[in-house]
Design an enzyme around this catalytic site. Structure first.
Site, short mmCIF file in Angstrom:
data_model
loop_
_atom_site.label_atom_id
_atom_site.label_comp_id
_atom_site.label_asym_id
_atom_site.label_seq_id
_atom_site.Cartn_x
_atom_site.Cartn_y
_atom_site.Cartn_z
N CYS A 244 53.16 38.08 30.21
CA CYS A 244 52.04 37.22 29.78
C CYS A 244 52.17 36.98 28.28
O CYS A 244 52.42 37.91 27.54
CB CYS A 244 50.72 37.92 30.07
SG CYS A 244 49.29 37.02 29.37
N SER B 80 39.11 50.74 38.53
CA SER B 80 39.36 49.30 38.66
C SER B 80 39.73 48.88 40.09
O SER B 80 39.58 47.71 40.44
CB SER B 80 40.43 48.86 37.67
OG SER B 80 41.53 49.73 37.74
N GLY C 74 39.18 46.84 24.65
CA GLY C 74 40.05 47.27 23.57
C GLY C 74 39.55 48.55 22.97
O GLY C 74 38.37 48.67 22.64
N ASN D 262 40.29 37.01 20.26
CA ASN D 262 40.79 37.54 21.52
C ASN D 262 41.79 36.53 22.06
O ASN D 262 41.46 35.36 22.24
CB ASN D 262 39.63 37.73 22.51
CG ASN D 262 40.10 38.07 23.93
OD1 ASN D 262 39.40 37.75 24.88
ND2 ASN D 262 41.23 38.70 24.08
N GLY D 263 43.00 37.02 22.34
CA GLY D 263 44.04 36.13 22.86
C GLY D 263 45.33 36.34 22.11
O GLY D 263 45.45 37.26 21.29
N CYS E 19 45.35 30.27 35.56
CA CYS E 19 46.72 30.65 35.22
C CYS E 19 47.16 31.78 36.16
O CYS E 19 46.42 32.75 36.36
CB CYS E 19 46.76 31.15 33.78
SG CYS E 19 48.39 31.79 33.31
N TYR F 249 41.32 42.53 37.10
CA TYR F 249 41.36 43.83 36.42
C TYR F 249 40.60 43.89 35.10
O TYR F 249 39.86 44.84 34.86
CB TYR F 249 42.82 44.23 36.20
CG TYR F 249 43.03 45.47 35.37
CD1 TYR F 249 42.67 46.73 35.86
CD2 TYR F 249 43.59 45.41 34.11
CE1 TYR F 249 42.87 47.88 35.10
CE2 TYR F 249 43.79 46.56 33.34
CZ TYR F 249 43.43 47.78 33.85
OH TYR F 249 43.61 48.92 33.10
N CYS G 243 41.39 41.98 23.79
CA CYS G 243 40.34 42.30 22.83
C CYS G 243 38.98 41.82 23.32
O CYS G 243 38.90 40.99 24.23
CB CYS G 243 40.64 41.64 21.49
SG CYS G 243 42.21 42.18 20.82
O1 PRP Z 1 52.45 50.45 37.63
P1 PRP Z 1 51.95 51.05 36.38
O2 PRP Z 1 52.83 50.71 35.18
O3 PRP Z 1 51.68 52.50 36.44
O4 PRP Z 1 50.57 50.33 36.00
C1 PRP Z 1 49.58 49.99 36.96
C2 PRP Z 1 48.30 50.73 36.70
O5 PRP Z 1 47.87 50.45 35.35
C3 PRP Z 1 46.48 50.14 35.38
O6 PRP Z 1 45.73 51.31 35.34
P2 PRP Z 1 45.64 52.27 34.08
O7 PRP Z 1 46.20 53.58 34.47
O8 PRP Z 1 46.27 51.61 32.88
O9 PRP Z 1 44.15 52.42 33.70
P3 PRP Z 1 42.75 52.08 34.39
O10 PRP Z 1 42.91 51.53 35.77
O11 PRP Z 1 42.02 53.37 34.37
O12 PRP Z 1 42.18 51.07 33.49
C4 PRP Z 1 46.27 49.48 36.73
O13 PRP Z 1 44.91 49.62 37.13
C5 PRP Z 1 47.20 50.25 37.64
O14 PRP Z 1 46.53 51.37 38.20
N1 GLN Z 2 44.34 41.59 22.76
C1 GLN Z 2 43.98 40.65 21.95
O1 GLN Z 2 43.25 39.71 22.29
C2 GLN Z 2 44.61 40.78 20.58
C3 GLN Z 2 44.26 39.72 19.57
C4 GLN Z 2 45.37 39.58 18.53
N2 GLN Z 2 46.50 38.90 19.11
C5 GLN Z 2 45.78 40.97 18.01
O2 GLN Z 2 46.81 41.46 18.34
O3 GLN Z 2 45.00 41.54 17.29
S1 SF4 Z 3 47.29 35.09 34.74
FE1 SF4 Z 3 48.19 34.05 32.93
S2 SF4 Z 3 46.87 34.62 31.24
FE2 SF4 Z 3 46.42 36.03 32.90
S3 SF4 Z 3 47.69 37.85 32.58
FE3 SF4 Z 3 48.85 36.45 33.93
S4 SF4 Z 3 50.11 35.16 32.55
FE4 SF4 Z 3 48.50 36.15 31.31
MG MG Z 4 44.44 51.67 37.25
#
Ligand code: PRP
Ligand code: GLN
Ligand code: SF4
Ligand code: MG
Length: 483
Positions: free
Chosen positions: A394, A295, A39, A113-114, A446, A254, A12
């Site tokens: 995560c 990305s 989001g 967010n979290g 992390c 990302y 978020c």
């Molecule tokens: O291995 P997969 O399960 O296919 O997921 C990996 C893909 O998901 C994300 O992109 P996404 O298509 O969600 O969108 P974005 O890069 O346009 O944000 C990420 O950037 C990878 O390209």
């Molecule tokens: N992605 C988020 O940070 C989500 C915040 C909250 N856990 C929700 O689900 O609304």
């Molecule tokens: S690095 Fe830690 S906080 Fe970030 S996506 Fe992975 S498990 Fe979640």
């Molecule tokens: Mg992608």
């Protein structure tokens, strides 16, 4: 109890403005626009004139929710906003944020967010004492804990609440006269403070959403810090000693926008370095470096720079396709990658292509893109990924798939390489990744989804069997609804 949403998602975005002399509603709207990448499922704005808190929220993008008009109050002086990707609780209008409540101490609205690691346990406890929940989001435990606290001031009530919850939480909270920001002791998610042109205050998940309002960056909210902004200026309260910091490395890989700076580290610079490290670690050489836009692009340019191999746009992204693209039928799902990305034949035909992306989760995207490139005549395809293999879920605000759906949890790199049909495949190493965030202490990050070393345990996993069965049924129902 709670529905966990089993998908790889962003997270978020939260925002807040305190400024008696500026249009806080419009500023929050613009800020949310700049945070839209965090989001896209629902959006909301709450604002106050000092007497009353008004909220407008709904499903969809910021532009859709506020298509008709922004929330308006004469003399509004504080606003907070939220863009959501559901992590706990379905993506429903009832779960949209900010949450607004009236309680013994007055009114407040809160955006999160979290993801909390003990929200289901707290909720079960509160429900057993008669608390009635209105939503299925983890976030709602905050408002009940604040409302039930016997402390005299809202600051003390919030500090009491944050001493009970664990996991990831950046909060933007407003009362009738204060804007309050909170960041958990690990600092999993980013949160920064800015100053508006008229000397008001801004809270934002990322610095990229300060510029849009002409606000100047002041500083990051520190892990384990609460900041309170009101007519007396800014006050800071620390509720941890700063030793448990574990910021999310995936923000740099990302999630965050490359033009943001988080905790002093430029996201763009980190991603560019990831590309350079990938070039060195993989040793891959070819005719052209391409990226999976958008990305993967910054890392691809870093790879090209380090390897001395030209970068070219080998894949074009359809800019009109939202991330919320609905895929109701199998035919449309199959078409999704083709609709989103198409190869540039003149760039890849007959070439040895190095394709850079940020992650492989289930392996579906990479597999489909490799096929697109082969059909466009690529001679060899070497895939480079700027995150290590994702082997673990995560619990801190990104819902990676359940472990068995993560391709790296069950397959070796060689097996994934043949699954996606590439000629070779390289993932950046965790050590390599650590070198890419030189402005930060790499020990204070992390990496749990790559190495299973969780900085905060998932206490909700201790739920008894009955609760887990309810949870699983809801997951299945959610998945069926998505199909
Ligand atoms: O291995 P997969 O399960 O296919 O997921 C990996 C893909 O998901 C994300 O992109 P996404 O298509 O969600 O969108 P974005 O890069 O346009 O944000 C990420 O950037 C990878 O390209
Ligand atoms: N992605 C988020 O940070 C989500 C915040 C909250 N856990 C929700 O689900 O609304
Ligand atoms: S690095 Fe830690 S906080 Fe970030 S996506 Fe992975 S498990 Fe979640
Ligand atoms: Mg992608």
């Amino acid at each position: 109890m709670y529905e966990k949403v089993p998908k790889w998602k962003e997270e978020c975005g939260i925002y807040g403005v305190y400024s008696p002399t500026e249009d806080v509603s419009e500023m929050t709207y613009l800020g949310l626009f700049a945070l839209q990448h965090r989001g896209q499922e629902s959006a909301g704005i709450a604002l106050t004139d000092g007497d009353w808190i008004d909220v407008k929220k709904g499903m969809g993008l910021v532009s859709e929710v506020f298509r008709e008009q922004l929330p308006r109050l004469d003399n509004a002086k504080i606003a907070i906003g939220h863009v959501r990707y559901a992590t706990t609780g379905f993506s429903l209008a009832a779960n949209a944020q900010p949450l607004r409540v009236n309680y013994a101490g007055g009114a407040l609205a809160l955006a999160h967010n979290g993801d909390l690691t003990n929200a289901a346990l707290i909720r079960r406890d509160l429900e057993s004492k008669g608390t009635v929940f209105q939503t299925t989001i983890d976030t709602e435990v905050f408002v009940h804990l604040i409302a039930r606290s016997q402390k005299p001031s809202v600051e003390e009530r919030i500090l009491e609440a944050v001493s009970v919850v664990r996991g990831a939480f950046c909060l933007s909270i407003m009362t009738e006269d204060k804007l309050i920001g909170v960041r958990d002791p690990q600092g999993f998610r980013p949160l920064c403070i800015g100053r508006t042109p008229d000397g008001g205050w801004v809270l934002s998940s990322e610095t990229c959403a300060l510029d849009v309002n002409g606000a100047e960056f002041v500083r990051d909210v520190l892990p384990g810090e609460m900041v309170v902004m009101d007519s007396d200026g800014l006050k800071s309260y620390r509720f941890s000693n700063g030793k448990d910091v574990a910021s999310c490395i995936f923000e740099y890989i990302y999630f965050a926008r490359p033009d943001s700076i988080i905790d002093g580290q430029s996201v763009h610079a980190a991603r560019f370095e990831m590309g350079r490290v990938l070039a060195r670690e993989s040793g891959f050489r070819g005719d052209v470096v391409i990226s999976v836009p958008d990305s993967g692009t910054t890392a691809a340019t870093g790879f090209s720079y380090e390897a001395g191999i030209p970068f070219a746009e080998g894949l074009i992204k359809n800019r009109y396709i939202g991330r919320t693209f609905i895929q109701p039928t199998q035919k449309q799902r199959d078409a999704a990658v083709k609709l989103k990305l198409s190869p540039v034949r003149s760039v890849v035909a007959g070439k040895s292509v190095i394709m850079v992306d940020d992650s492989i989760v289930r392996g579906t995207t990479s597999g489909k893109i490799v096929r697109l490139l082969r059909n466009a005549g690529a001679r060899e395809i070497h895939v480079c990924i700027s995150s290590p293999p994702i082997t673990d879920p995560c619990y801190y605000g990104i819902d990676t798939s359940v472990r068995k759906e993560l391709i790296s949890a069950t397959k070796s790199v060689d097996e994934i390489c043949s699954f996606i049909g590439a000629d070779s495949l390289h993932f950046i190493s965790i050590d390599g990744l650590r070198q890419c965030v030189s402005a930060l202490n790499p020990d204070h990050m992390c990496y749990a989804c790559f190495n299973n070393k969780y900085p905060v345990p998932e206490e909700d996993a201790e739920l008894d069997e009955d609760d887990k069965i309810i949870l699983e049924r809801r997951q299945i129902a959610q998945r069926e609804r998505e199909l």
